[in-house]
Write a protein that holds these residues in place. Sequence first.
Motif, PDB file in Angstrom:
ATOM      1  N   ARG A 110      22.764  -0.572  21.336  1.00  0.00           N
ATOM      2  CA  ARG A 110      23.101   0.352  22.418  1.00  0.00           C
ATOM      3  C   ARG A 110      22.033   1.427  22.572  1.00  0.00           C
ATOM      4  O   ARG A 110      21.621   1.762  23.686  1.00  0.00           O
ATOM      5  N   ARG A 111      21.575   1.982  21.432  1.00  0.00           N
ATOM      6  CA  ARG A 111      20.543   3.016  21.507  1.00  0.00           C
ATOM      7  C   ARG A 111      19.254   2.472  22.108  1.00  0.00           C
ATOM      8  O   ARG A 111      18.534   3.191  22.814  1.00  0.00           O
ATOM      9  N   ALA A 112      18.976   1.188  21.875  1.00  0.00           N
ATOM     10  CA  ALA A 112      17.774   0.570  22.436  1.00  0.00           C
ATOM     11  C   ALA A 112      17.853   0.465  23.956  1.00  0.00           C
ATOM     12  O   ALA A 112      16.830   0.268  24.621  1.00  0.00           O
ATOM     13  N   GLN A 113      19.065   0.572  24.510  1.00  0.00           N
ATOM     14  CA  GLN A 113      19.252   0.499  25.960  1.00  0.00           C
ATOM     15  C   GLN A 113      19.164   1.874  26.624  1.00  0.00           C
ATOM     16  O   GLN A 113      19.399   1.986  27.840  1.00  0.00           O
ATOM     17  N   VAL A 114      18.832   2.895  25.867  1.00  0.00           N
ATOM     18  CA  VAL A 114      18.751   4.252  26.406  1.00  0.00           C
ATOM     19  C   VAL A 114      17.317   4.764  26.268  1.00  0.00           C
ATOM     20  O   VAL A 114      16.749   4.744  25.175  1.00  0.00           O
ATOM     21  N   VAL A 115      16.747   5.199  27.374  1.00  0.00           N
ATOM     22  CA  VAL A 115      15.417   5.818  27.386  1.00  0.00           C
ATOM     23  C   VAL A 115      15.597   7.284  27.758  1.00  0.00           C
ATOM     24  O   VAL A 115      16.177   7.610  28.796  1.00  0.00           O
ATOM     25  N   VAL A 116      15.100   8.167  26.905  1.00  0.00           N
ATOM     26  CA  VAL A 116      15.159   9.605  27.189  1.00  0.00           C
ATOM     27  C   VAL A 116      13.870   9.998  27.908  1.00  0.00           C
ATOM     28  O   VAL A 116      12.798  10.021  27.304  1.00  0.00           O
ATOM     29  N   HIS A 117      13.966  10.282  29.175  1.00  0.00           N
ATOM     30  CA  HIS A 117      12.780  10.650  29.957  1.00  0.00           C
ATOM     31  C   HIS A 117      12.428  12.120  29.810  1.00  0.00           C
ATOM     32  O   HIS A 117      11.248  12.479  29.808  1.00  0.00           O
ATOM     33  N   ASP A 118      13.455  12.971  29.703  1.00  0.00           N
ATOM     34  CA  ASP A 118      13.193  14.397  29.532  1.00  0.00           C
ATOM     35  C   ASP A 118      14.438  15.056  28.952  1.00  0.00           C
ATOM     36  O   ASP A 118      15.566  14.629  29.230  1.00  0.00           O
ATOM     37  N   TRP A 119      14.209  16.054  28.122  1.00  0.00           N
ATOM     38  CA  TRP A 119      15.307  16.837  27.553  1.00  0.00           C
ATOM     39  C   TRP A 119      14.843  18.266  27.419  1.00  0.00           C
ATOM     40  O   TRP A 119      13.858  18.569  26.740  1.00  0.00           O
ATOM     41  N   ALA A 120      15.541  19.176  28.120  1.00  0.00           N
ATOM     42  CA  ALA A 120      15.190  20.587  28.056  1.00  0.00           C
ATOM     43  C   ALA A 120      16.245  21.403  27.328  1.00  0.00           C
ATOM     44  O   ALA A 120      15.933  22.421  26.720  1.00  0.00           O
ATOM     45  N   SER A 150      13.734  16.243  42.204  1.00  0.00           N
ATOM     46  CA  SER A 150      13.511  17.027  40.995  1.00  0.00           C
ATOM     47  C   SER A 150      13.791  16.203  39.747  1.00  0.00           C
ATOM     48  O   SER A 150      13.102  16.359  38.730  1.00  0.00           O
ATOM     49  N   ALA A 151      14.792  15.314  39.810  1.00  0.00           N
ATOM     50  CA  ALA A 151      15.098  14.459  38.664  1.00  0.00           C
ATOM     51  C   ALA A 151      14.026  13.387  38.473  1.00  0.00           C
ATOM     52  O   ALA A 151      13.560  13.140  37.351  1.00  0.00           O
ATOM     53  N   VAL A 152      13.613  12.751  39.569  1.00  0.00           N
ATOM     54  CA  VAL A 152      12.609  11.687  39.481  1.00  0.00           C
ATOM     55  C   VAL A 152      11.276  12.240  38.984  1.00  0.00           C
ATOM     56  O   VAL A 152      10.527  11.560  38.271  1.00  0.00           O
ATOM     57  N   ALA A 153      10.961  13.481  39.321  1.00  0.00           N
ATOM     58  CA  ALA A 153       9.714  14.090  38.872  1.00  0.00           C
ATOM     59  C   ALA A 153       9.667  14.270  37.359  1.00  0.00           C
ATOM     60  O   ALA A 153       8.592  14.485  36.784  1.00  0.00           O
ATOM     61  N   ARG A 154      10.802  14.174  36.700  1.00  0.00           N
ATOM     62  CA  ARG A 154      10.859  14.366  35.252  1.00  0.00           C
ATOM     63  C   ARG A 154      10.817  13.046  34.477  1.00  0.00           C
ATOM     64  O   ARG A 154      10.932  13.062  33.242  1.00  0.00           O
ATOM     65  N   LEU A 155      10.654  11.917  35.165  1.00  0.00           N
ATOM     66  CA  LEU A 155      10.582  10.637  34.474  1.00  0.00           C
ATOM     67  C   LEU A 155       9.314  10.562  33.631  1.00  0.00           C
ATOM     68  O   LEU A 155       8.254  11.061  34.023  1.00  0.00           O
ATOM     69  N   ASP A 156       9.445   9.926  32.455  1.00  0.00           N
ATOM     70  CA  ASP A 156       8.315   9.642  31.559  1.00  0.00           C
ATOM     71  C   ASP A 156       7.620  10.896  31.044  1.00  0.00           C
ATOM     72  O   ASP A 156       6.430  10.873  30.722  1.00  0.00           O
ATOM     73  N   ARG A 157       8.354  11.986  30.911  1.00  0.00           N
ATOM     74  CA  ARG A 157       7.752  13.193  30.342  1.00  0.00           C
ATOM     75  C   ARG A 157       7.650  13.116  28.812  1.00  0.00           C
ATOM     76  O   ARG A 157       6.758  13.717  28.227  1.00  0.00           O
ATOM     77  N   LEU A 158       8.579  12.400  28.198  1.00  0.00           N
ATOM     78  CA  LEU A 158       8.590  12.323  26.740  1.00  0.00           C
ATOM     79  C   LEU A 158       7.887  11.054  26.270  1.00  0.00           C
ATOM     80  O   LEU A 158       7.819  10.059  26.997  1.00  0.00           O
ATOM     81  N   HIS A 159       7.401  11.085  25.038  1.00  0.00           N
ATOM     82  CA  HIS A 159       6.673   9.947  24.482  1.00  0.00           C
ATOM     83  C   HIS A 159       7.096   9.736  23.030  1.00  0.00           C
ATOM     84  O   HIS A 159       7.663  10.613  22.373  1.00  0.00           O
ATOM     85  N   GLY A 160       6.812   8.530  22.537  1.00  0.00           N
ATOM     86  CA  GLY A 160       7.085   8.220  21.142  1.00  0.00           C
ATOM     87  C   GLY A 160       8.561   8.270  20.803  1.00  0.00           C
ATOM     88  O   GLY A 160       9.414   7.870  21.603  1.00  0.00           O
ATOM     89  N   GLU A 161       8.871   8.805  19.611  1.00  0.00           N
ATOM     90  CA  GLU A 161      10.254   8.818  19.144  1.00  0.00           C
ATOM     91  C   GLU A 161      11.151   9.708  20.001  1.00  0.00           C
ATOM     92  O   GLU A 161      12.375   9.520  20.024  1.00  0.00           O
ATOM     93  N   ALA A 162      10.565  10.665  20.709  1.00  0.00           N
ATOM     94  CA  ALA A 162      11.376  11.556  21.551  1.00  0.00           C
ATOM     95  C   ALA A 162      12.045  10.797  22.696  1.00  0.00           C
ATOM     96  O   ALA A 162      13.028  11.281  23.272  1.00  0.00           O
ATOM     97  N   ARG A 163      11.519   9.607  23.026  1.00  0.00           N
ATOM     98  CA  ARG A 163      12.135   8.799  24.093  1.00  0.00           C
ATOM     99  C   ARG A 163      13.326   8.002  23.597  1.00  0.00           C
ATOM    100  O   ARG A 163      14.003   7.348  24.391  1.00  0.00           O
ATOM    101  N   GLN A 164      13.610   8.045  22.300  1.00  0.00           N
ATOM    102  CA  GLN A 164      14.694   7.262  21.724  1.00  0.00           C
ATOM    103  C   GLN A 164      15.862   8.175  21.335  1.00  0.00           C
ATOM    104  O   GLN A 164      15.677   9.350  21.010  1.00  0.00           O
ATOM    105  N   VAL A 165      17.062   7.611  21.370  1.00  0.00           N
ATOM    106  CA  VAL A 165      18.241   8.316  20.883  1.00  0.00           C
ATOM    107  C   VAL A 165      18.344   8.056  19.387  1.00  0.00           C
ATOM    108  O   VAL A 165      18.438   6.907  18.952  1.00  0.00           O
ATOM    109  N   ALA A 166      18.309   9.108  18.603  1.00  0.00           N
ATOM    110  CA  ALA A 166      18.365   8.976  17.147  1.00  0.00           C
ATOM    111  C   ALA A 166      19.780   8.643  16.687  1.00  0.00           C
ATOM    112  O   ALA A 166      20.752   8.907  17.404  1.00  0.00           O
TER     113      ALA A 166
END
Length: 337
Positions: free
Chosen positions: A150-160, A195-211
Amino acid sequence: MTSVCASLSTPFSSPREDVVFCAAFALAWEKLRARFGPIGMEPQPALADALNAATLGAEVVDPAWSVSGAGFGGEGVVEALRAELFSKFPEAKPEYLPEAMSADDLLAYGYLSKILKFETRFAVREGTFKSSRVRAFGLDNRAFGPDPARRAQVVVHDWAAQEDFVIELVADDPDSRVLVAQVAPAETLAATVASAVARLDRLHGEARQVAPDEALSIPRLKLDMAATFGDLIGRPLLGEALRGKRFGEAKQRVQFHLNEGGAGATSEAVIGSYGRPPPRSFKVTAPFLVLLQRRGASAPYLAAWVESTAWMEVLGPVPPPPVTPPGWGAGWGPPAT
């Protein structure tokens, strides 16, 4: 309150209400515009200008997911649309597409259906939304079981912050994205989307995954709504090819679901001008004005604006609309339980 909008540029109401946009109506209007140029009316409503300015095309909607067209009955537009619709969506049950039309009748029609599934179903759980407990889906947060998939099906694009993030739920079609963005609303739905689409792919590496120790909970959604766009009805159409015509109907129905199994949208829209206009209605069902005035006088001697039922004899609530038979639209079904 909830509403179906025909254009993404529709401003949010105040106070804000739930709003849904689906491209079926815009597809139908786009076919009208391609055939006759920008659609003009007298007087011109803001919605017509917004639709004239919008562009969709294959970049937004894959032709395999949709059917749209516009033309006169004598050109065989109904027959062509029905043949294409049932070729692409054999199980479709269109409500807005007529069986036949007179030669001079004008029709614009749009239909869209896209169903997405998650390879691993998310866990059903209880969530919260504002001050309510709601049925939701997400992770079990257990050490073993399906949570890693399930976590592999989630991509975190941005988290503020806890209430400010953009995530993607990966479905079975790599050409489609299911995005969930808990963001501050802008003035319009279009600006909020941008505004939401502009935030896609801001995070990289492990930050894009749900721990494993991070929570995921998204409310289930299911809607089935219809709307009539009265601003487009009854106004004389401009231009030589459309002279003497006016739209007698302009409406859209949207069905949408998001749950632990996937997401899907089915929508149908029609814009029609018919030789014999539909009967007019004079049922007072919304706020209205009452005047008592001498004939020939410049002012009334009584004026009343009726906004509520405070001055009426209330008999009870309006009964709900008839339940729609199951199975409407290709691939539509209730959320899995």
